[in-house]
Design a protein around this motif. Structure first.
Motif, mmCIF file in Angstrom:
data_model
loop_
_atom_site.group_PDB
_atom_site.id
_atom_site.type_symbol
_atom_site.label_atom_id
_atom_site.label_comp_id
_atom_site.label_asym_id
_atom_site.label_seq_id
_atom_site.Cartn_x
_atom_site.Cartn_y
_atom_site.Cartn_z
ATOM 1 N N MET A 122 9.797 -49.381 7.172
ATOM 2 C CA MET A 122 10.356 -48.492 8.168
ATOM 3 C C MET A 122 9.394 -47.322 8.365
ATOM 4 O O MET A 122 8.863 -46.778 7.407
ATOM 5 C CB MET A 122 11.725 -47.998 7.693
ATOM 6 C CG MET A 122 12.453 -47.172 8.689
ATOM 7 S SD MET A 122 14.126 -46.785 8.077
ATOM 8 C CE MET A 122 14.935 -46.540 9.618
ATOM 9 N N LYS A 123 9.199 -46.925 9.616
ATOM 10 C CA LYS A 123 8.248 -45.870 9.958
ATOM 11 C C LYS A 123 8.953 -44.816 10.801
ATOM 12 O O LYS A 123 9.542 -45.136 11.838
ATOM 13 C CB LYS A 123 7.073 -46.486 10.724
ATOM 14 C CG LYS A 123 5.974 -45.537 11.095
ATOM 15 C CD LYS A 123 4.855 -46.358 11.765
ATOM 16 C CE LYS A 123 3.800 -45.520 12.388
ATOM 17 N NZ LYS A 123 2.823 -46.352 13.114
ATOM 18 N N ILE A 124 8.871 -43.557 10.345
ATOM 19 C CA ILE A 124 9.556 -42.456 11.003
ATOM 20 C C ILE A 124 8.524 -41.413 11.407
ATOM 21 O O ILE A 124 7.721 -40.969 10.590
ATOM 22 C CB ILE A 124 10.625 -41.822 10.077
ATOM 23 C CG1 ILE A 124 11.704 -42.840 9.714
ATOM 24 C CG2 ILE A 124 11.268 -40.610 10.731
ATOM 25 C CD1 ILE A 124 11.465 -43.557 8.444
ATOM 26 N N LEU A 125 8.586 -40.985 12.661
ATOM 27 C CA LEU A 125 7.745 -39.918 13.176
ATOM 28 C C LEU A 125 8.543 -38.620 13.110
ATOM 29 O O LEU A 125 9.647 -38.547 13.653
ATOM 30 C CB LEU A 125 7.324 -40.209 14.618
ATOM 31 C CG LEU A 125 6.651 -39.077 15.400
ATOM 32 C CD1 LEU A 125 5.343 -38.654 14.737
ATOM 33 C CD2 LEU A 125 6.427 -39.501 16.849
ATOM 34 N N ILE A 126 7.990 -37.600 12.435
ATOM 35 C CA ILE A 126 8.667 -36.315 12.290
ATOM 36 C C ILE A 126 7.820 -35.251 12.976
ATOM 37 O O ILE A 126 6.641 -35.082 12.652
ATOM 38 C CB ILE A 126 8.876 -35.965 10.800
ATOM 39 C CG1 ILE A 126 9.574 -37.124 10.079
ATOM 40 C CG2 ILE A 126 9.666 -34.671 10.661
ATOM 41 C CD1 ILE A 126 9.513 -37.031 8.560
ATOM 42 N N VAL A 127 8.440 -34.537 13.928
ATOM 43 C CA VAL A 127 7.750 -33.494 14.689
ATOM 44 C C VAL A 127 8.629 -32.254 14.752
ATOM 45 O O VAL A 127 9.817 -32.292 14.429
ATOM 46 C CB VAL A 127 7.407 -33.965 16.126
ATOM 47 C CG1 VAL A 127 6.485 -35.173 16.097
ATOM 48 C CG2 VAL A 127 8.663 -34.259 16.922
ATOM 49 N N SER A 128 8.056 -31.163 15.222
ATOM 50 C CA SER A 128 8.822 -29.938 15.413
ATOM 51 C C SER A 128 8.102 -29.015 16.379
ATOM 52 O O SER A 128 6.913 -29.179 16.648
ATOM 53 C CB SER A 128 9.022 -29.223 14.069
ATOM 54 O OG SER A 128 9.974 -28.177 14.199
ATOM 55 N N ASP A 129 8.865 -28.055 16.875
ATOM 56 C CA ASP A 129 8.323 -26.924 17.621
ATOM 57 C C ASP A 129 7.403 -27.338 18.766
ATOM 58 O O ASP A 129 6.278 -26.865 18.876
ATOM 59 C CB ASP A 129 7.618 -25.969 16.645
ATOM 60 C CG ASP A 129 8.607 -25.344 15.676
ATOM 61 O OD1 ASP A 129 9.285 -24.382 16.073
ATOM 62 O OD2 ASP A 129 8.722 -25.846 14.537
ATOM 63 N N THR A 130 7.920 -28.204 19.628
ATOM 64 C CA THR A 130 7.170 -28.595 20.819
ATOM 65 C C THR A 130 7.258 -27.515 21.897
ATOM 66 O O THR A 130 6.369 -27.413 22.730
ATOM 67 C CB THR A 130 7.670 -29.941 21.372
ATOM 68 O OG1 THR A 130 9.095 -29.920 21.448
ATOM 69 C CG2 THR A 130 7.224 -31.089 20.491
ATOM 70 N N HIS A 131 8.317 -26.735 21.916
ATOM 71 C CA HIS A 131 8.472 -25.605 22.838
ATOM 72 C C HIS A 131 8.178 -25.984 24.286
ATOM 73 O O HIS A 131 7.490 -25.260 24.986
ATOM 74 C CB HIS A 131 7.592 -24.438 22.391
ATOM 75 C CG HIS A 131 8.045 -23.800 21.121
ATOM 76 N ND1 HIS A 131 9.078 -22.892 21.066
ATOM 77 C CD2 HIS A 131 7.604 -23.947 19.847
ATOM 78 C CE1 HIS A 131 9.252 -22.501 19.816
ATOM 79 N NE2 HIS A 131 8.376 -23.139 19.054
ATOM 80 N N ARG A 132 8.693 -27.113 24.701
ATOM 81 C CA ARG A 132 8.580 -27.623 26.080
ATOM 82 C C ARG A 132 7.138 -27.947 26.497
ATOM 83 O O ARG A 132 6.856 -28.234 27.652
ATOM 84 C CB ARG A 132 9.229 -26.652 27.066
ATOM 85 C CG ARG A 132 9.622 -27.287 28.367
ATOM 86 C CD ARG A 132 10.452 -26.343 29.223
ATOM 87 N NE ARG A 132 10.853 -26.984 30.438
ATOM 88 C CZ ARG A 132 11.943 -27.712 30.599
ATOM 89 N NH1 ARG A 132 12.772 -27.872 29.600
ATOM 90 N NH2 ARG A 132 12.233 -28.287 31.740
ATOM 91 N N ASN A 133 6.225 -27.916 25.561
ATOM 92 C CA ASN A 133 4.838 -28.318 25.810
ATOM 93 C C ASN A 133 4.700 -29.706 25.177
ATOM 94 O O ASN A 133 4.333 -29.833 24.022
ATOM 95 C CB ASN A 133 3.875 -27.311 25.174
ATOM 96 C CG ASN A 133 2.423 -27.671 25.403
ATOM 97 O OD1 ASN A 133 2.099 -28.702 25.984
ATOM 98 N ND2 ASN A 133 1.530 -26.818 24.931
ATOM 99 N N ASN A 134 4.993 -30.730 25.960
ATOM 100 C CA ASN A 134 5.189 -32.069 25.414
ATOM 101 C C ASN A 134 3.980 -32.997 25.480
ATOM 102 O O ASN A 134 4.080 -34.154 25.073
ATOM 103 C CB ASN A 134 6.381 -32.724 26.114
ATOM 104 C CG ASN A 134 7.656 -31.948 25.870
ATOM 105 O OD1 ASN A 134 8.035 -31.728 24.726
ATOM 106 N ND2 ASN A 134 8.314 -31.506 26.930
#
Length: 160
Positions: A1-13
């Motif tokens: 299983m592979k999970i992508l974890i991100v944060s704080d994109t602030h609408r800059n995608n």
């Protein structure tokens, strides 16, 4: 299983979309908050189940403030982190994670990537994929992989 974890994109995608393409396929995407209205884009671009919470800049969001769920055999608590003084240190949020009896806490807010593995709790902060603040100022994200034995492995990754 592979999970992508991100944060704080602030609408800059733009970087988020690059990372989704680069890491595909993934089984789950976890966003630790501060999406600023990009919930629909993130869900659609991910093409898999998405866990997402509000950050301190998600003023009018319907997203939950926090969430608890399971990945494999691991109990996960997802929060942005700002309500647990994450900018000062990781101890308060880890104590709260222990009190909640979870295995992993995923958070953001600091824009600095961290994977801390203690004997009883793992803290994952993917940093910011849009506005990094660590020394090298490179956008970051974490890949969590569950191996055949059910063990979790974490890798901090950077965009160049």
């Amino acid at each position: 299983m592979k999970i992508l974890i991100v944060s704080d994109t602030h609408r800059n995608n733009a970087n988020f979309l690059k990372v989704v393409e680069r890491t595909a396929p993934v089984d789950m995407v976890v966003h630790c908050g501060d999406v600023e209205g990009s919930e629909y884009l993130i869900r659609e671009a991910s093409g898999c189940p998405v866990q997402m919470v509000q950050g301190n800049n998600d003023f009018f969001s319907d997203l939950p403030r926090e969430s608890e769920f399971t990945i494999g055999r691991y109990r996960v608590w997802l929060t942005h982190g700002h309500n647990y003084y994450i900018a000062m240190n990781n101890e308060i949020i880890k104590e709260e994670a222990r009190a909640r009896n979870v295995d992993i806490v995923m958070c953001g807010h600091t824009h600095k990537p961290v994977v801390e593995i203690d004997h009883d709790i793992t803290l994952i902060n993917p940093g910011s994929i849009s506005y990094p603040r660590q020394d090298n100022r490179r956008p970051s994200y974490v890949i969590m992989e569950i191996d055949r034995e059910g063990e979790a492995h974490y890798t901090i990754n950077y965009l160049s």
